[in-house]
Design a protein around this motif. Sequence first.
Motif, PDB file in Angstrom:
ATOM      1  N   ILE A  61      34.176  51.416  31.352  1.00  0.00           N
ATOM      2  CA  ILE A  61      35.037  51.288  30.228  1.00  0.00           C
ATOM      3  C   ILE A  61      34.270  50.463  29.300  1.00  0.00           C
ATOM      4  O   ILE A  61      33.795  49.416  29.550  1.00  0.00           O
ATOM      5  N   LYS A  62      34.271  50.733  27.970  1.00  0.00           N
ATOM      6  CA  LYS A  62      33.420  49.985  27.141  1.00  0.00           C
ATOM      7  C   LYS A  62      34.331  48.880  26.445  1.00  0.00           C
ATOM      8  O   LYS A  62      35.594  49.310  25.838  1.00  0.00           O
ATOM      9  N   PHE A  63      33.906  47.691  26.346  1.00  0.00           N
ATOM     10  CA  PHE A  63      34.261  46.591  25.583  1.00  0.00           C
ATOM     11  C   PHE A  63      35.555  46.263  25.831  1.00  0.00           C
ATOM     12  O   PHE A  63      36.626  45.890  25.220  1.00  0.00           O
ATOM     13  N   GLY A  64      35.898  45.793  27.341  1.00  0.00           N
ATOM     14  CA  GLY A  64      36.982  44.881  27.746  1.00  0.00           C
ATOM     15  C   GLY A  64      38.154  45.908  28.034  1.00  0.00           C
ATOM     16  O   GLY A  64      38.956  46.479  27.221  1.00  0.00           O
ATOM     17  N   SER A  65      38.968  45.677  29.074  1.00  0.00           N
ATOM     18  CA  SER A  65      40.083  46.471  29.405  1.00  0.00           C
ATOM     19  C   SER A  65      40.604  45.877  30.915  1.00  0.00           C
ATOM     20  O   SER A  65      40.520  44.749  31.211  1.00  0.00           O
ATOM     21  N   ARG A  66      41.336  46.972  31.607  1.00  0.00           N
ATOM     22  CA  ARG A  66      41.617  46.773  33.033  1.00  0.00           C
ATOM     23  C   ARG A  66      41.590  47.635  33.755  1.00  0.00           C
ATOM     24  O   ARG A  66      41.702  48.965  33.456  1.00  0.00           O
ATOM     25  N   VAL A  67      41.808  47.516  35.139  1.00  0.00           N
ATOM     26  CA  VAL A  67      41.743  48.534  36.102  1.00  0.00           C
ATOM     27  C   VAL A  67      43.010  48.096  37.053  1.00  0.00           C
ATOM     28  O   VAL A  67      43.247  47.055  37.576  1.00  0.00           O
ATOM     29  N   ASP A  68      43.852  49.267  37.226  1.00  0.00           N
ATOM     30  CA  ASP A  68      45.169  49.051  38.095  1.00  0.00           C
ATOM     31  C   ASP A  68      44.704  49.711  39.518  1.00  0.00           C
ATOM     32  O   ASP A  68      44.195  50.692  39.530  1.00  0.00           O
ATOM     33  N   LEU A  69      45.254  49.101  40.600  1.00  0.00           N
ATOM     34  CA  LEU A  69      45.260  49.825  41.889  1.00  0.00           C
ATOM     35  C   LEU A  69      46.528  49.777  42.460  1.00  0.00           C
ATOM     36  O   LEU A  69      47.187  48.816  42.299  1.00  0.00           O
ATOM     37  N   PHE A  70      46.962  51.063  43.074  1.00  0.00           N
ATOM     38  CA  PHE A  70      48.154  51.130  43.565  1.00  0.00           C
ATOM     39  C   PHE A  70      48.063  51.411  45.110  1.00  0.00           C
ATOM     40  O   PHE A  70      47.512  52.654  45.095  1.00  0.00           O
ATOM     41  N   LEU A  71      48.526  50.654  46.063  1.00  0.00           N
ATOM     42  CA  LEU A  71      48.253  50.703  47.345  1.00  0.00           C
ATOM     43  C   LEU A  71      49.548  50.788  48.197  1.00  0.00           C
ATOM     44  O   LEU A  71      50.476  50.552  47.584  1.00  0.00           O
ATOM     45  N   PRO A  72      49.153  51.207  49.387  1.00  0.00           N
ATOM     46  CA  PRO A  72      50.397  51.415  50.271  1.00  0.00           C
ATOM     47  C   PRO A  72      51.354  50.245  50.561  1.00  0.00           C
ATOM     48  O   PRO A  72      50.678  49.070  50.411  1.00  0.00           O
ATOM     49  N   VAL A  73      52.332  50.334  50.509  1.00  0.00           N
ATOM     50  CA  VAL A  73      53.302  49.147  50.713  1.00  0.00           C
ATOM     51  C   VAL A  73      52.857  48.691  52.302  1.00  0.00           C
ATOM     52  O   VAL A  73      52.773  49.683  53.064  1.00  0.00           O
ATOM     53  N   GLY A  74      52.642  47.337  52.403  1.00  0.00           N
ATOM     54  CA  GLY A  74      52.322  46.894  53.810  1.00  0.00           C
ATOM     55  C   GLY A  74      50.786  46.541  53.719  1.00  0.00           C
ATOM     56  O   GLY A  74      50.458  45.924  54.900  1.00  0.00           O
ATOM     57  N   GLY A  85      42.204  49.033  26.491  1.00  0.00           N
ATOM     58  CA  GLY A  85      42.812  47.850  25.767  1.00  0.00           C
ATOM     59  C   GLY A  85      42.590  47.858  24.177  1.00  0.00           C
ATOM     60  O   GLY A  85      42.169  48.987  23.676  1.00  0.00           O
ATOM     61  N   ALA A  86      42.774  46.744  23.651  1.00  0.00           N
ATOM     62  CA  ALA A  86      42.867  46.669  22.282  1.00  0.00           C
ATOM     63  C   ALA A  86      41.431  46.759  21.875  1.00  0.00           C
ATOM     64  O   ALA A  86      41.079  47.585  20.541  1.00  0.00           O
ATOM     65  N   LEU A  87      40.158  46.547  22.541  1.00  0.00           N
ATOM     66  CA  LEU A  87      39.093  46.676  22.071  1.00  0.00           C
ATOM     67  C   LEU A  87      38.409  47.901  22.723  1.00  0.00           C
ATOM     68  O   LEU A  87      37.394  48.480  22.115  1.00  0.00           O
ATOM     69  N   ALA A  88      38.859  48.149  23.994  1.00  0.00           N
ATOM     70  CA  ALA A  88      38.212  49.363  24.851  1.00  0.00           C
ATOM     71  C   ALA A  88      38.748  50.782  24.228  1.00  0.00           C
ATOM     72  O   ALA A  88      39.756  50.798  24.174  1.00  0.00           O
ATOM     73  N   ARG A  89      37.876  51.489  23.624  1.00  0.00           N
ATOM     74  CA  ARG A  89      38.179  52.684  22.883  1.00  0.00           C
ATOM     75  C   ARG A  89      37.622  53.758  23.515  1.00  0.00           C
ATOM     76  O   ARG A  89      37.487  54.989  23.026  1.00  0.00           O
ATOM     77  N   ARG A  90      36.937  53.622  24.906  1.00  0.00           N
ATOM     78  CA  ARG A  90      36.081  54.816  25.443  1.00  0.00           C
ATOM     79  C   ARG A  90      36.287  54.602  27.210  1.00  0.00           C
ATOM     80  O   ARG A  90      35.644  53.569  27.487  1.00  0.00           O
ATOM     81  N   ILE A  91      36.959  55.549  27.821  1.00  0.00           N
ATOM     82  CA  ILE A  91      36.869  55.528  29.163  1.00  0.00           C
ATOM     83  C   ILE A  91      35.958  56.464  29.477  1.00  0.00           C
ATOM     84  O   ILE A  91      36.316  57.829  29.257  1.00  0.00           O
ATOM     85  N   VAL A  92      35.222  56.133  30.488  1.00  0.00           N
ATOM     86  CA  VAL A  92      34.305  57.208  31.191  1.00  0.00           C
ATOM     87  C   VAL A  92      34.768  57.253  32.519  1.00  0.00           C
ATOM     88  O   VAL A  92      34.755  56.250  33.064  1.00  0.00           O
ATOM     89  N   ASN A  93      34.716  58.556  33.135  1.00  0.00           N
ATOM     90  CA  ASN A  93      35.275  58.650  34.481  1.00  0.00           C
ATOM     91  C   ASN A  93      34.246  59.999  35.018  1.00  0.00           C
ATOM     92  O   ASN A  93      34.124  61.107  34.257  1.00  0.00           O
TER      93      ASN A  93
END
Length: 218
Positions: free
Chosen positions: A182-195, A157-165
């Motif tokens: 993830i450092k300093f605020g961001s988001r996580v998306d999940l993409f799941l099967p329909v249904g 995000g705007a503040l999160a400047r480093r993603i670790v995986n």
Amino acid sequence: MKIHREGFPTIALTFIVLAILNGLLFYFCDCPGIQYTVLGITTAFFLFIVSFFRIPTRVYTYDEQSIISPCDGKVVVIEDTNEPEYFKDKRLQISIFMSPANVHVNRNPISGTVKLSTYHAGKFLVAWHPKSSTENERHTVVIDNGKQAILVRQIAGALARRIVNYLKPGDQVKQNEELGFIKFGSRVDLFLPVGTKVNVELNQVVKGGQTIIATLPA
């Protein structure tokens, strides 16, 4: 409570910088009011940095049919959408926004085999921006449990400047093990099967490793 290993360099650097700042202030400034005000502010800031990397003690939720929340935060998106990177078809998207005050450890929502683990450079739009999922710096992981596959996307995000995986294609992972950070605020998306049955609502606060986000179709 423990401190995450990703935090040790940041905590050490913060401590050194603040210690030097306060040392110089106490040496060159003869005003106790200013000295102790700055000391209080810098101490509070240091404690905030330490708390950001905390790993609280929790009882985790385990269920083969359930998608467990990969992070702490607030549900900001629940919608059907097209996922263009891996599935290239319609999926149920559930997005969780993490503020700087949240725990920022990311965990595996299900057990299974890692089919994809890919980093993408990108922008740093605010995490709730509609295009952040496809244009921001991000890391995409696909986990297949043998019956269903889900996609987990860490988004800067705007503040999160480093993603670790920590995952690599071919890894066998277990539900609630660490996926990344993830450092300093961001988001996580999940993409799941329909249904997939959704078990949360918009604006609901969820906890990583505990909240059941959804139930996979049989």
